[in-house]
Design a protein around this motif. Structure first.
Motif, PDB file in Angstrom:
ATOM      1  N   VAL A   1       0.839  -1.197   0.000  1.00 53.78           N
ATOM      2  CA  VAL A   1       0.000   0.000   0.000  1.00 53.78           C
ATOM      3  C   VAL A   1       0.877   1.252   0.000  1.00 53.78           C
ATOM      4  N   GLY A   2       1.933   1.234   0.798  1.00 48.76           N
ATOM      5  CA  GLY A   2       2.837   2.378   0.835  1.00 48.76           C
ATOM      6  C   GLY A   2       3.521   2.593  -0.505  1.00 48.76           C
TER       7      GLY A   2
ATOM      8  N   GLU B   1       3.363   5.742  -3.363  1.00 50.94           N
ATOM      9  CA  GLU B   1       4.473   6.406  -4.049  1.00 50.94           C
ATOM     10  C   GLU B   1       4.304   6.287  -5.576  1.00 50.94           C
TER      11      GLU B   1
ATOM     12  N   ALA C   1       5.380   8.390   0.160  1.00 50.21           N
ATOM     13  CA  ALA C   1       4.164   7.878   0.805  1.00 50.21           C
ATOM     14  C   ALA C   1       4.493   7.292   2.178  1.00 50.21           C
TER      15      ALA C   1
ATOM     16  N   VAL D   1       2.885   4.940   5.460  1.00 51.75           N
ATOM     17  CA  VAL D   1       1.831   4.100   6.024  1.00 51.75           C
ATOM     18  C   VAL D   1       1.936   4.182   7.540  1.00 51.75           C
TER      19      VAL D   1
ATOM     20  N   ASP E   1       0.477   2.621  10.907  1.00 55.13           N
ATOM     21  CA  ASP E   1      -0.234   1.433  11.400  1.00 55.13           C
ATOM     22  C   ASP E   1      -0.250   1.562  12.921  1.00 55.13           C
TER      23      ASP E   1
ATOM     24  N   VAL F   1      -4.776   0.831   9.538  1.00 50.66           N
ATOM     25  CA  VAL F   1      -3.636   1.063   8.651  1.00 50.66           C
ATOM     26  C   VAL F   1      -4.046   2.193   7.712  1.00 50.66           C
TER      27      VAL F   1
ATOM     28  N   LEU G   1      -2.850   4.947   4.748  1.00 56.34           N
ATOM     29  CA  LEU G   1      -1.855   5.441   3.786  1.00 56.34           C
ATOM     30  C   LEU G   1      -2.004   6.961   3.713  1.00 56.34           C
TER      31      LEU G   1
ATOM     32  N   VAL H   1      -0.552  10.417   1.929  1.00 55.81           N
ATOM     33  CA  VAL H   1       0.261  10.885   0.795  1.00 55.81           C
ATOM     34  C   VAL H   1       0.332  12.404   0.810  1.00 55.81           C
TER      35      VAL H   1
ATOM     36  N   TRP I   1      -6.023   6.065   1.932  1.00 57.40           N
ATOM     37  CA  TRP I   1      -6.510   4.679   2.011  1.00 57.40           C
ATOM     38  C   TRP I   1      -6.468   4.278   3.477  1.00 57.40           C
TER      39      TRP I   1
ATOM     40  N   MET J   1      -7.367   0.946   6.112  1.00 58.03           N
ATOM     41  CA  MET J   1      -7.905  -0.381   6.386  1.00 58.03           C
ATOM     42  C   MET J   1      -8.259  -0.436   7.872  1.00 58.03           C
TER      43      MET J   1
END
Lengths: 721, 125
Positions: free
Chosen positions: A46-47, A51, B79, B81, B83, B104, B106, B108, B118, B120
């Protein structure tokens, strides 16, 4: 398996005229080959997709593709969740990628139906003398934790003639070692048409008969299908290595049943006995899942017993991670008696020490566990043993010897040296006094490592950096320079011990190595470094009340009386005037712990993972100047407000140990001016640095680098070399 | 030193736990943001739907306590993430409930700043 698919993707793309780009920003095609086996794969993918979205935004003609199990498990949802993805395909659909890239109309497209083996695609082998050969796809097992059946489908065996043809072609191309691949290799052949149906042992014999092939391996077998004829093949076929990877998963029959492994402890041990009877020197390796839902201490002890009884040469131990869509992900985590669930991280906390305990058992195994082949994850291709890296035929026992040989030394002239992607990873530790510039060196080093294809991540070993909100006091790394783990992961009002840190650090380091990444452990806190790098027996924190009582008594009777209460062995290692260590040693003795053994003894010989250790030093005067500048920067950047906020949030006793905390607290209480606080912080830093340098000098197995006058990039270059 | 992606995640939680989801969340999600369940099933697609899912949850409960902890921040180029684990205690229909889970998210960087793209949601893990 995924690595094998990646090789085929590379080969196919090269045949289409693509070349590997040095960096993503310069790529026309960004392709992800994905896995669903482990939870962390989701986060990482996902990360990386985040990008890729940015890069696609910069150049809309750039193609973004996602292949493999994760893609298969989502199917068309890949495009709904990540609308910038152009092409998605499941395992075995690599050829569809080529179809997509060569079509005139690049409309987003997904390919998720298995149509055949991609074996005819040109592979791009990473090791010229070694190749993987896929013999089956899919799996008919229903292991409750495994996502493979839903992503790779039911088992389909490849016709034996096609396999043998591929092996012959490989041998003609200089390959001497083949690894047969399948989710469950030893159930091979059962789905084949009657006229070509053969069993796995027969297939091994056919491959063994191919001229030029000197070593045959396979992965992964299932204990339930480890039949007598396959075991006999290990005793009889000259090229078949004396190594069997026999995944145990758990030593508890109750847990094995919950895992739907279809064997119990006794049946597994009977297989081991049969193997040992037929091939006494056979190396045995395994996979073990720790922390499966409902696993009790008794279940875990059963696993430990099997590990001790079998005496594995190596094992891959991992903490259970629920995979979406699997039965185990829906299982309740019934806590064991006395292990009441405290919060959502309860099972992880239980599992990490269990995983450590398993590793400790293996290390004591005289068979040489941990020194042999790198274990591999279920469903993934094995990582090469160092002996495999250069084509040696006679490696350590766990690498698995072929039965016949006489091929000492190197078979293949392989000029690759250090730093080649795919070599067995080890971790790097950079440590040294506060202010010496460890972080900037780590950032520079990461750049060097990336240049040679490695994927570095920093793991902080700093007692204060773990705390949220103490950014300036801990001089935390700037965001975006290098991914740092174990930073800002503990609320400032929580007590935190080196023992807790050890569990987290070991889990992080193991996971990174397992992902093929390079951990760079960075820190100046000696205890935390040792906690990260060794299986240091960090005793649990002793009750606070006991310490208070001992301290009160010490104040009354004095250190010499208290020192006299220590056992002779401990007393010999603790200075009679060292009040703090006397109290700690008494605490430990009263708690029944082993005698104190001196903090510097636990180092090089006891590293839990191979590591290169670099101690950074600097001229005292220069370091002193840097420290003063650092304190000024800290105060100018808002350290007072930081401490104020931490106090409002109820900063814990351990968080308040941050250098500068007490001094700023005194300033806030009106007990000192800011100037006085500043001077005290500088003095405190200098005293701490002296202790760090003293400790560093005692540590063995370390390459000490004096960076006086040296820029960080030069130090990084030296470490990289 | 603040970490903008982590701040976005904290701001999201501060917004809905403070009763300001409707006003504050739109600035914290990208236009194309999605929320998926633990099985990756789509729960909300697009900024408005994501915000609405928070608003509906916020309106349906009386929050007693919310705590986020065990943050892990993974950086992949630009990016990030995030968690983390959480514990939420709330009352619904007169019953007090406690949820544990992990999110989780994301995050950006966009021209307007850092945004969640995003998420989850993994309750009861």
């Amino acid at each position: 398996m995924n690595e094998h698919d990646s090789e085929r993707m590379k080969g196919m793309l090269e045949s289409l005229g693509y070349e590997e780009a040095a960096a993503r920003d310069g790529a026309d095609l960004i392709l992800f080959n994905t896995c669903s086996i482990r939870e962390s794969a989701d986060n990482r993918l996902v990360g990386n997709l985040g990008e890729a979205k940015r890069l696609k935004g910069e150049d809309p003609n750039r193609v973004v593709g996602v292949g493999g199990c994760w893609s298969q498990s989502l199917k068309d949802q890949v495009f709904e969740q990540f609308p910038f993805v152009d092409v998605a395909f499941g395992p075995g659909q690599i050829d569809k990628l080529g179809e997509f890239l060569t079509s005139d109309d690049l409309e987003a497209q997904g390919y998720f139906e298995f149509e055949g083996f991609p074996a005819d695609l040109p592979p791009k082998r990473q090791r010229p003398f070694q190749a993987w050969v896929q013999i089956s796809v899919g799996c008919n097992c229903v292991c409750s934790y495994c996502i493979v059946p839903s992503t790779r489908g039911r088992e389909q065996s490849r016709p034996p003639a096609a396999i043998v043809d591929e092996v012959r072609a490989l041998a003609a191309d200089g390959v001497v070692e083949v690894t047969l691949l399948g989710q469950n290799v030893n159930s091979y052949g059962r789905d084949l048409p009657r006229e070509e149906r053969i069993g796995f042992a027969d297939l091994l014999a056919l491959v063994d008969g191919v001229e030029g092939i000197r070593r045959v391996r396979y992965t992964s077998p299932h204990p339930k299908d480890m039949r007598a004829e396959v075991i006999a093949a290990h005793a009889e076929l000259p090229s078949l290595c004396e190594h069997i990877h026999l995944p145990l998963q758990s030593g508890s029959s109750r847990i094995l049943k919950a895992m739907r492994r279809t064997y119990d402890r006794d049946r597994y041990l009977a297989r081991v006995e049969a193997i040992r009877d037929a091939v006494p020197d056979c190396a045995l390796t395994t996979d073990i899942i720790v922390g499966f839902p409902g696993e009790t201490e008794e279940d875990f002890r059963a696993t430990l017993e099997v590990v001790e009884e079998v005496g594995y040469d190596s094992a891959f131990t991992f903490v259970f991670s629920p995979r979406r869509g699997t039965e185990a992900a829906r299982l309740p985590d019934d806590p064991a008696p006395g292990e009441a669930r405290a919060d959502g991280a309860a099972d992880r906390r239980r599992a990490a020490p269990r995983a450590r305990a398993l590793r400790a058992v293996r290390r004591h195994d005289p068979g040489g566990a941990g020194r042999g082949a790198e274990p591999h994850r279920p469903g993934e291709a094995p990582r090469p043993h160092p002996a495999q890296q250069d084509g040696q035929l006679h490696g350590p026992r766990a690498a698995g010897r072929p039965r016949a040989g006489g091929h000492h030394g190197r078979d293949v002239d392989d000029p690759r040296g250090r730093g080649v992607p795919g070599r067995t990873r080890r971790l790097i530790a950079i440590f040294g006094p506060t202010g010496v510039g460890k972080t900037e060196i780590a950032v520079e080093l990461a750049g060097r490592l990336r240049e040679r294809g490695e994927d570095p991540v920093a793991v902080s070993a700093d007692a204060i950096a773990v705390y949220e909100g103490l950014d300036l006091l801990a001089a935390k790394p700037a965001a975006g320079t290098l991914e740092h783990r174990l930073v800002s992961c503990v609320p400032v009002d929580r007590e935190f011990s080196a023992g807790q840190f050890a569990a987290l650090a070991h889990a992080e380091i193991d996971a990174l190595l397992e992902e093929g990444r390079t951990p760079i452990v960075v820190g100046g806190t000696g205890l935390y470094l040792r906690a990260a790098l060794t299986e240091l027996d960090l005793r649990p924190p002793v009750e606070r009340g006991l310490r208070t009582e001992l301290e009160r008594e010490l104040a009354q009777v004095g250190p010499s009386v208290m020192h006299g209460r220590l056992s002779p062995a401990t007393a010999a290692t603790v200075h009679p005037n060292d009040r703090k260590r006397i109290v700690r040693a008494l605490e430990l003795e009263l708690a029944g712990a082993e005698p104190h053994t001196g903090s510097e003894q636990l180092w090089s010989e006891e590293l839990r993972r191979p590591a290169a250790l670099f101690g950074i030093t600097m001229d005292r005067d220069e370091l002193s100047r840097r420290l003063a500048a650092r304190v000024d920067e800290m105060l100018g950047g808002g350290a007072v407000a930081e401490v104020e906020a931490a106090l409002e949030r109820g900063a814990s006793r351990t968080a308040r140990k941050a250098l500068g905390f007490r001094e700023i607290e005194a300033y806030l209480a009106g007990e000192a001016s800011l100037e006085e606080a500043r001077d005290r912080i500088v003095r405190g830093h200098r005293a701490y640095v002296r202790r760090q340098l003293t400790w560093m000098r005692k540590v063995g197995g370390v390459e000490v680098i004096d960076r006086t006058g040296l820029p960080a990039r030069d130090v990084a270059e030296r470490i990289a070399r | 030193m603040s970490d903008p992606p982590l701040e976005v995640v904290r701001a999201i939680n501060a917004a809905w736990t403070g009763g300001h989801a409707r006003d504050e969340l739109p600035e914290l999600f990208t236009d194309e943001a999605v929320i998926v369940g633990p099985d990756m099933a789509l729960l909300a697609t697009g900024r408005d739907a994501c915000v609405q899912s928070y608003v509906e949850f916020e309106d349906s409960i009386d929050l007693v306590e919310f705590e986020e902890f065990d943050h892990r921040v993974y950086r992949y180029g630009s990016a990030v993430v995030v968690d983390y684990a959480y514990r939420a205690v709330y009352r619904r229909d007169g019953e007090e409930l406690t949820d544990y889970g992990r999110d989780v998210i994301l995050v950006v960087e966009t021209v307007s700043g850092w945004r969640a793209a995003w998420r989850m949601a993994r309750p009861d893990l």
